[in-house]
Design an enzyme around this catalytic site. Structure first.
Site, PDB file in Angstrom:
ATOM      1  N   HIS A   1       0.851  -1.187   0.000  1.00 18.61           N
ATOM      2  CA  HIS A   1       0.000   0.000   0.000  1.00 18.61           C
ATOM      3  C   HIS A   1       0.888   1.238   0.000  1.00 18.61           C
ATOM      4  O   HIS A   1       1.834   1.345   0.769  1.00 18.61           O
ATOM      5  CB  HIS A   1      -0.906  -0.002   1.233  1.00 18.61           C
ATOM      6  CG  HIS A   1      -1.718   1.236   1.361  1.00 18.61           C
ATOM      7  ND1 HIS A   1      -2.774   1.502   0.514  1.00 18.61           N
ATOM      8  CD2 HIS A   1      -1.620   2.276   2.208  1.00 18.61           C
ATOM      9  CE1 HIS A   1      -3.291   2.673   0.857  1.00 18.61           C
ATOM     10  NE2 HIS A   1      -2.614   3.155   1.878  1.00 18.61           N
TER      11      HIS A   1
ATOM     12  N   SER B   1      -3.560   5.429   5.962  1.00 18.56           N
ATOM     13  CA  SER B   1      -4.548   6.063   5.103  1.00 18.56           C
ATOM     14  C   SER B   1      -4.839   7.477   5.606  1.00 18.56           C
ATOM     15  O   SER B   1      -5.014   7.695   6.799  1.00 18.56           O
ATOM     16  CB  SER B   1      -5.831   5.220   5.120  1.00 18.56           C
ATOM     17  OG  SER B   1      -6.782   5.783   4.258  1.00 18.56           O
ATOM     18  N   GLY B   2      -4.834   8.437   4.686  1.00 18.27           N
ATOM     19  CA  GLY B   2      -5.150   9.818   5.031  1.00 18.27           C
ATOM     20  C   GLY B   2      -3.979  10.651   5.507  1.00 18.27           C
ATOM     21  O   GLY B   2      -4.146  11.826   5.812  1.00 18.27           O
TER      22      GLY B   2
ATOM     23  N   GLY C   1      -1.393  11.685   3.751  1.00 17.56           N
ATOM     24  CA  GLY C   1      -0.953  12.661   2.756  1.00 17.56           C
ATOM     25  C   GLY C   1      -0.064  12.105   1.654  1.00 17.56           C
ATOM     26  O   GLY C   1       0.615  12.869   0.960  1.00 17.56           O
ATOM     27  N   LYS C   2      -0.087  10.805   1.450  1.00 16.89           N
ATOM     28  CA  LYS C   2       0.755  10.183   0.412  1.00 16.89           C
ATOM     29  C   LYS C   2       0.395  10.694  -0.982  1.00 16.89           C
ATOM     30  O   LYS C   2       1.272  11.069  -1.761  1.00 16.89           O
ATOM     31  CB  LYS C   2       0.613   8.655   0.456  1.00 16.89           C
ATOM     32  CG  LYS C   2       1.033   8.013   1.757  1.00 16.89           C
ATOM     33  CD  LYS C   2       0.830   6.515   1.767  1.00 16.89           C
ATOM     34  CE  LYS C   2      -0.614   6.089   1.667  1.00 16.89           C
ATOM     35  NZ  LYS C   2      -1.477   6.419   2.789  1.00 16.89           N
ATOM     36  N   SER C   3      -0.884  10.709  -1.300  1.00 15.15           N
ATOM     37  CA  SER C   3      -1.312  11.132  -2.645  1.00 15.15           C
ATOM     38  C   SER C   3      -1.073  12.611  -2.867  1.00 15.15           C
ATOM     39  O   SER C   3      -0.688  13.024  -3.970  1.00 15.15           O
ATOM     40  CB  SER C   3      -2.787  10.794  -2.862  1.00 15.15           C
ATOM     41  OG  SER C   3      -2.960   9.399  -2.841  1.00 15.15           O
TER      42      SER C   3
ATOM     43  N   ASP D   1      -1.764   3.668  -4.716  1.00 11.43           N
ATOM     44  CA  ASP D   1      -2.539   2.819  -3.820  1.00 11.43           C
ATOM     45  C   ASP D   1      -1.971   1.416  -3.652  1.00 11.43           C
ATOM     46  O   ASP D   1      -1.801   0.956  -2.537  1.00 11.43           O
ATOM     47  CB  ASP D   1      -4.001   2.747  -4.255  1.00 11.43           C
ATOM     48  CG  ASP D   1      -4.865   2.116  -3.181  1.00 11.43           C
ATOM     49  OD1 ASP D   1      -4.685   2.473  -2.002  1.00 11.43           O
ATOM     50  OD2 ASP D   1      -5.698   1.271  -3.524  1.00 11.43           O
TER      51      ASP D   1
ATOM     52  N   GLU E   1      -5.640   8.889  -6.954  1.00 12.04           N
ATOM     53  CA  GLU E   1      -6.804   9.328  -6.185  1.00 12.04           C
ATOM     54  C   GLU E   1      -6.330  10.271  -5.099  1.00 12.04           C
ATOM     55  O   GLU E   1      -5.438   9.935  -4.313  1.00 12.04           O
ATOM     56  CB  GLU E   1      -7.514   8.123  -5.556  1.00 12.04           C
ATOM     57  CG  GLU E   1      -8.829   8.485  -4.896  1.00 12.04           C
ATOM     58  CD  GLU E   1      -8.753   8.565  -3.379  1.00 12.04           C
ATOM     59  OE1 GLU E   1      -9.472   9.390  -2.808  1.00 12.04           O
ATOM     60  OE2 GLU E   1      -7.982   7.813  -2.779  1.00 12.04           O
TER      61      GLU E   1
ATOM     62  N   ARG F   1      19.342  12.919  16.009  1.00 10.59           N
ATOM     63  CA  ARG F   1      19.610  14.220  15.395  1.00 10.59           C
ATOM     64  C   ARG F   1      20.637  14.128  14.271  1.00 10.59           C
ATOM     65  O   ARG F   1      20.653  14.973  13.379  1.00 10.59           O
ATOM     66  CB  ARG F   1      20.096  15.217  16.458  1.00 10.59           C
ATOM     67  CG  ARG F   1      19.085  15.528  17.540  1.00 10.59           C
ATOM     68  CD  ARG F   1      17.977  16.438  17.064  1.00 10.59           C
ATOM     69  NE  ARG F   1      18.425  17.687  16.554  1.00 10.59           N
ATOM     70  CZ  ARG F   1      18.356  18.855  17.169  1.00 10.59           C
ATOM     71  NH1 ARG F   1      17.849  18.926  18.370  1.00 10.59           N
ATOM     72  NH2 ARG F   1      18.784  19.949  16.592  1.00 10.59           N
TER      73      ARG F   1
END
Length: 183
Positions: free
Chosen positions: A12, A29-30, A32-34, A51, A76, A118
């Site tokens: 995925h 999911s959600g 910010g990959k796309s 996806d 998408e 760091r």
């Protein structure tokens, strides 16, 4: 080291080419990959798969990923829906397959609790099709430029692959300075 080992595996995420590297943008999911992939495309990079990228071990030992035929060329994006990248950016914005060189894991605030090293950041290897693939975890924060971080991570990965490690160079310079100053 996490393991995702199989002769063929579907992962995925959004698989893109950034500065010649095959990069899987991973995360929940959600996260910010796309949106990050869309920003990469606007900067001239290329989409391989959205996806669900299919990976397999090639005869030359590389892990190669491609897009399932039904999804090829589409991205998408929440709020915008399905976008046809070839029609929006032109066919050169698409690539059929690419070796997997790096995984960028986008972590939202709850998943990014431990402070990173760091000097080296949050890096590890993930086994994909029996091969160790470098993974960098990037925190997702309001107001930051994930696209700039992604490009910097890719440039740094290319330097590492070519034998240069900025953290090692920095530590060596500090040690030399301490030695020369007599401390």
């Amino acid at each position: 080291m996490r393991r995702v080992s199989a002769p063929k595996v579907t992962l995925h995420g959004v698989f893109v080419e950034i500065f010649g590297l095959g990069v899987l943008l991973a995360g929940k999911s959600g996260v910010g990959k796309s949106e990050l992939a869309l920003e990469m495309l606007a900067r001239g990079h290329r989409l391989i798969a959205d996806d669900a990228a299919e990976f397999e071990l090639a005869h030359d030992g590389r892990v190669v990923g491609r897009c399932p035929p039904l999804l090829y060329g589409f991205l998408e994006v929440r709020g915008l829906g399905i976008l046809h990248i070839g029609r929006m950016f032109g066919e050169p914005a698409l690539r059929a397959s690419k070796a997997l060189d790096l995984i960028l894991r986008l972590d939202g605030a709850p998943d990014y609790m431990d402070p990173p090293d760091r000097l080296r950041g949050r890096r590890n290897d993930v086994m994909v099709c029996g091969k160790a693939i470098p993974e960098i975890s990037l925190p997702v924060r309001v107001g930051q430029s994930l696209a700039t971080l992604a490009e910097a991570a890719c440039r740094d990965q290319t330097l590492k692959r070519d034998g240069y490690d900025a953290a090692e160079d920095f530590v060596a310079r500090q040690m030399k300075h301490i030695k020369e100053s007599g401390r």
